[in-house]
Every structure is written in structure tokens, then in C-alpha cells.
Design a protein around this motif. Sequence first.
Motif, PDB file in Angstrom:
ATOM      1  N   LEU A  32       0.451  -0.953   0.392  1.00  0.00           N
ATOM      2  CA  LEU A  32       0.258   0.787  -0.615  1.00  0.00           C
ATOM      3  C   LEU A  32       0.611   1.103  -0.259  1.00  0.00           C
ATOM      4  O   LEU A  32       0.519   2.326  -1.151  1.00  0.00           O
ATOM      5  CB  LEU A  32      -0.784  -0.059   0.542  1.00  0.00           C
ATOM      6  N   GLY A  33       1.604   1.040   0.315  1.00  0.00           N
ATOM      7  CA  GLY A  33       2.812   2.471   1.109  1.00  0.00           C
ATOM      8  C   GLY A  33       3.901   2.628  -0.092  1.00  0.00           C
ATOM      9  O   GLY A  33       3.363   3.783  -0.994  1.00  0.00           O
ATOM     10  N   LEU A  34       3.994   1.635  -1.275  1.00  0.00           N
ATOM     11  CA  LEU A  34       4.820   1.424  -2.691  1.00  0.00           C
ATOM     12  C   LEU A  34       3.865   2.454  -3.796  1.00  0.00           C
ATOM     13  O   LEU A  34       3.840   2.959  -4.461  1.00  0.00           O
ATOM     14  CB  LEU A  34       5.120   0.607  -3.161  1.00  0.00           C
ATOM     15  N   ALA A 145       4.943  -2.132  11.286  1.00  0.00           N
ATOM     16  CA  ALA A 145       5.053  -1.720   9.381  1.00  0.00           C
ATOM     17  C   ALA A 145       4.445  -0.305   9.252  1.00  0.00           C
ATOM     18  O   ALA A 145       4.298   0.314   8.574  1.00  0.00           O
ATOM     19  CB  ALA A 145       3.963  -2.535   8.644  1.00  0.00           C
ATOM     20  N   VAL A 146       3.389   0.066  10.393  1.00  0.00           N
ATOM     21  CA  VAL A 146       2.603   1.346  10.133  1.00  0.00           C
ATOM     22  C   VAL A 146       3.326   3.208  10.630  1.00  0.00           C
ATOM     23  O   VAL A 146       2.806   3.666  10.479  1.00  0.00           O
ATOM     24  CB  VAL A 146       1.351   1.384  11.004  1.00  0.00           C
ATOM     25  N   LEU A 147       4.734   2.537  11.020  1.00  0.00           N
ATOM     26  CA  LEU A 147       5.693   3.886  12.053  1.00  0.00           C
ATOM     27  C   LEU A 147       5.290   4.764  11.144  1.00  0.00           C
ATOM     28  O   LEU A 147       5.540   4.150   9.127  1.00  0.00           O
ATOM     29  CB  LEU A 147       7.158   3.200  12.279  1.00  0.00           C
ATOM     30  N   PRO A 148       5.899   5.792  11.534  1.00  0.00           N
ATOM     31  CA  PRO A 148       5.298   6.803  10.060  1.00  0.00           C
ATOM     32  C   PRO A 148       6.296   7.147   9.524  1.00  0.00           C
ATOM     33  O   PRO A 148       5.943   7.740   8.002  1.00  0.00           O
ATOM     34  CB  PRO A 148       5.034   8.119  11.574  1.00  0.00           C
ATOM     35  N   VAL A 149       7.556   6.935   9.814  1.00  0.00           N
ATOM     36  CA  VAL A 149       8.073   7.027   8.874  1.00  0.00           C
ATOM     37  C   VAL A 149       9.037   5.321   8.188  1.00  0.00           C
ATOM     38  O   VAL A 149      10.069   4.630   7.385  1.00  0.00           O
ATOM     39  CB  VAL A 149       9.671   7.106   9.269  1.00  0.00           C
ATOM     40  N   GLY A 150       7.590   4.674   8.061  1.00  0.00           N
ATOM     41  CA  GLY A 150       7.809   3.324   8.085  1.00  0.00           C
ATOM     42  C   GLY A 150       8.242   3.200   6.200  1.00  0.00           C
ATOM     43  O   GLY A 150       8.480   2.570   5.730  1.00  0.00           O
ATOM     44  N   ILE A 151       8.110   3.875   5.983  1.00  0.00           N
ATOM     45  CA  ILE A 151       9.028   3.898   3.753  1.00  0.00           C
ATOM     46  C   ILE A 151      10.183   3.846   3.521  1.00  0.00           C
ATOM     47  O   ILE A 151      10.530   2.851   2.907  1.00  0.00           O
ATOM     48  CB  ILE A 151       8.286   5.113   3.495  1.00  0.00           C
ATOM     49  N   VAL A 152      10.687   4.029   4.765  1.00  0.00           N
ATOM     50  CA  VAL A 152      12.320   4.055   5.167  1.00  0.00           C
ATOM     51  C   VAL A 152      12.591   2.156   4.287  1.00  0.00           C
ATOM     52  O   VAL A 152      13.641   2.258   4.242  1.00  0.00           O
ATOM     53  CB  VAL A 152      12.783   4.932   6.115  1.00  0.00           C
ATOM     54  N   GLN A 153      11.915   1.590   5.243  1.00  0.00           N
ATOM     55  CA  GLN A 153      11.994   0.462   5.164  1.00  0.00           C
ATOM     56  C   GLN A 153      12.028  -0.156   3.725  1.00  0.00           C
ATOM     57  O   GLN A 153      12.456  -1.578   3.555  1.00  0.00           O
ATOM     58  CB  GLN A 153      10.785  -0.265   6.212  1.00  0.00           C
ATOM     59  N   SER A 154      11.554   0.614   2.902  1.00  0.00           N
ATOM     60  CA  SER A 154      11.633   0.102   1.935  1.00  0.00           C
ATOM     61  C   SER A 154      12.672   0.539   0.367  1.00  0.00           C
ATOM     62  O   SER A 154      12.574   0.719  -0.652  1.00  0.00           O
ATOM     63  CB  SER A 154      10.153  -0.095   0.832  1.00  0.00           C
ATOM     64  N   MET A 155      13.135   1.836   0.767  1.00  0.00           N
ATOM     65  CA  MET A 155      14.238   2.439   0.537  1.00  0.00           C
ATOM     66  C   MET A 155      15.342   2.016   0.724  1.00  0.00           C
ATOM     67  O   MET A 155      15.715   0.868   1.014  1.00  0.00           O
ATOM     68  CB  MET A 155      14.339   3.880   1.614  1.00  0.00           C
ATOM     69  N   ALA A 156      16.528   2.267  -0.115  1.00  0.00           N
ATOM     70  CA  ALA A 156      17.747   1.324  -0.273  1.00  0.00           C
ATOM     71  C   ALA A 156      18.902   1.430   0.983  1.00  0.00           C
ATOM     72  O   ALA A 156      19.498   2.513   1.055  1.00  0.00           O
ATOM     73  CB  ALA A 156      18.662   1.184  -1.669  1.00  0.00           C
ATOM     74  N   ALA A 394       0.741   5.611   4.735  1.00  0.00           N
ATOM     75  CA  ALA A 394       1.147   5.168   3.091  1.00  0.00           C
ATOM     76  C   ALA A 394       1.216   6.832   2.353  1.00  0.00           C
ATOM     77  O   ALA A 394       1.954   6.915   1.995  1.00  0.00           O
ATOM     78  CB  ALA A 394       0.172   4.178   2.259  1.00  0.00           C
ATOM     79  N   VAL A 395       0.403   8.049   3.146  1.00  0.00           N
ATOM     80  CA  VAL A 395       0.158   8.797   2.952  1.00  0.00           C
ATOM     81  C   VAL A 395       1.269   9.788   3.490  1.00  0.00           C
ATOM     82  O   VAL A 395       2.320  10.343   2.143  1.00  0.00           O
ATOM     83  CB  VAL A 395      -0.798   9.972   3.256  1.00  0.00           C
ATOM     84  N   TYR A 396       1.230   9.166   4.715  1.00  0.00           N
ATOM     85  CA  TYR A 396       2.521  10.405   4.980  1.00  0.00           C
ATOM     86  C   TYR A 396       3.911  10.111   4.481  1.00  0.00           C
ATOM     87  O   TYR A 396       4.723  10.920   4.151  1.00  0.00           O
ATOM     88  CB  TYR A 396       2.901  10.477   6.684  1.00  0.00           C
ATOM     89  N   GLY A 397       4.259   8.871   3.919  1.00  0.00           N
ATOM     90  CA  GLY A 397       5.534   8.381   3.232  1.00  0.00           C
ATOM     91  C   GLY A 397       5.993   9.080   2.175  1.00  0.00           C
ATOM     92  O   GLY A 397       6.917   9.549   1.859  1.00  0.00           O
ATOM     93  N   ALA A 398       4.441   8.846   0.717  1.00  0.00           N
ATOM     94  CA  ALA A 398       4.196   9.742  -0.646  1.00  0.00           C
ATOM     95  C   ALA A 398       5.198  11.118  -0.162  1.00  0.00           C
ATOM     96  O   ALA A 398       5.675  11.698  -0.764  1.00  0.00           O
ATOM     97  CB  ALA A 398       3.243   9.069  -0.976  1.00  0.00           C
TER      98      ALA A 398
END
Length: 407
Positions: A32-34, A145-156, A394-398
Motif C-alpha cells: 500500500l505504501g509503495l 509496518a505502520v510507523l510514520p517513517v515506515g517507507i524507509v523500510q522499502s528504501m535502499a 502510506a500517505v505520510y510516506g508519499a
Amino acid sequence: MTDLATRVAPPHAPLLRRAAPALLGYAAVRALGLAVLAVWSAARGKSAFTLLTARWDSLWYTRVAELGYGYEVRLPNGDVHSNLAFFPLLPWLERLLHALTPLSYAGAGFVVSLVASLAAAAGIFAVADRVYGPRTGVCAVLLWAVLPVGIVQSMAYSESLFTALAAWSLYAVLTGRWVGAGVLAALAGLTRPVGVAVVAAVWVAGVVSFGRERGAQHTPGAHYDEHAPAPAPGASGTPYAPGRRRALGMLLAPLGAAGYVLWVGHRTGGGPLGYLDVQAGWRNGFDGGYAFARFVADKFTSFPSALAGLGLVAGVALLIWLYVSGVRARQPVELLVYTGVVLVLALCASSYFGSKPRLLMPAFPLLLPLARALARPRVPRSALLTAGLAVAAAVYGAFWLNGSGPP
């Protein structure tokens, strides 16, 4: 979801089968985040893949993977940003995957992070399941998974890789697998400077285990069995283990971090503390939290920013409360030591404030009190709350990555 996990995976089911609901939930949150990031980035004329793999620290890691160490940037103010500040395990894996597949270095970093994030989720489940049972394990993974900065988990970036190694090292300690714990701690020490937290956890747990063994040997009527099984799920404390394996694990644990730091010192001519000079070039250091406290205090100089200051104070108070809750709940000593060191290094470092949320991400045991609370309500209520947090993250990460993004 957690009731389903309990029905499908009985207590003696293999670990991966018990972890399946948690991993499926984690994969759904990250997907969902991606997806939201891809749509948001496309609307702004940006590439989501570039945001995930070719900005900020990702560029430094891929440069190490492609060209090795020795690159540095000298800023007009005299600061020197050297790629020696970045530990080598992630670049090594990027180089290996690039050599074995058609992937670019950036693509390899993205794949490593995706796989590592799933491994981290499985490790978090394993630890939480061991201490509190499978329902708490599922909730702990979803909260991570739903941490506000969770998008970092999918970054390199190296956060997912480090969290995976740390979680599985802690699980190995909890189950008495000391050699495995030492090897994983050594690898964590090759991933990020905070690898010292994993080393400290292994060492303290080893000393506690040794003390319990000695106490059992000197207590009349007590019986010590070095082959005794580890405690059942829900039990706290470190299981006994054969002394030689424990000692070997403790010896292996610091080799990764110590080896890289000493190598950097030798390469720069700075001696054993040469790595600190490299970090100083990035204006990173340990000041006991003075810089962070001053940053927060500055927020109270005007009314609009004072609200942000109150939010920061509340956030720090929440972190301390969660840690104290873990102490009161008698979490195993290895978890408390690991979490405490991560907290101290993140909050008391003089690094840029914007990096602190992601630096705290590996401190997953802080989520265990919340996970236990989330596991108590009925499944629909927990699922609804988790879904809402997933959408918000997901919205915050984007929004975050399309703006200033992580430093």
C-alpha cells in the motif's frame, strides 16, 4: 487476524507458519505504501523508484558498492563528508547482487531492502512470539509496518537490514543459540554504528546467563542442565546454554563493528578513534543530548513553532514511557539492553534532528507494550485501527519522500 493466526498455527507449528499472518499483513502494508508513493510521485512528475533508491544515503551506499571506499566531498564551510562513514555490509550485498543479476546497483539495493524488511518482520514476530505469544507477534509486526517513517523500510537504506540482523540475533539469544547470536551481532556491527546495541545485548545476556549458571551450581539442591530447553513462549529471561558456545558467541559479537572501526582508523591514520573523526566531518557525534535539547528549546521561542516543540516533548515522553513499560513488564534483559542503547544513541547524538525518527526504527521492542494492548480487543477493532494507521503511514510516506525526505 490474530484469532485466525491462533487457529491456523498451533503452538507447536513451525515458526514460519506461525509468522505467516504477520508477514502477509506486513507485505500488504508495504505494498500500500509503495502504491501510494507511485501515484503521488507520478502526479508530481517524479520517479518513485528514484526517490527510493537514488537520493540521500542511497547514493552513498551505491557509490561504495560500485567504486569502493575513498570518495569524499569537501563543503565550503570546511566539513568533509567521507563515504567511510557508511558501514560496508549493505554495499557488499548490493555489489554481490549486481554481479549475479542484471540489476543496477540501485536496483540491487532496493531488492536487498525489500528482502531484508521481510526478514526483519519475521524476526520481530519471532521475538514477540517468544516473549508474549503469536497474537502479540502479529500486532508488533503490523505496528512496525505502520510507523510514520515506515517507507524507509522499502528504501535502499540499511535500516531494514540492520533490524533483521538485530531481531534474529536477539531471538537467537532468547533461544540459547549463542554462536548464531554472535554471528548475527557481528553482521549487524558491519551494517550500522548502532550495531554496538546488539553486541551489548549479547554480552549482558551472556553475563546474566553465566551468573544464573553459577548460582544454580552453588545452590543446595539446585540442578543445572546445560542442555535444558529454552523457556516456553511467554517466559522471560535468558535460557542456559553450554559455556563454550556462550563464550564463543560473546567473542564473535563485537568482531564486525570493531573490525570496521579499526580498519577505518588504520586507513585514515587516526588510530582506534579515527572513525569518530570521519563522523565529525558529518557533524555527527555524541553530546549526551545537548544538541537535541537545544533544538527542542529553540522551538519555544515563538508561538507557531512552540506547538512543534510540545509535540517533540510528547514524543520523547512517549518513548520513555514505552521503555519503562517494558521494564515493568519484565521484558528479557537482552531486549531492554538493546532498546536502551538504541534510544540513547538516537536521542543523545548530535546528528541532524530529521534523521532521529528513522534512527529509532530498529528499536522495535518499544512496540511490544502497544502490541500487547492491540492484541486484547476483538479482531475487527484491531484490524480497523491497523488499516487506518496503514493508510495514514502510506500517505505520510508519499508526502515525505516527495518533499524534504529522510536525510
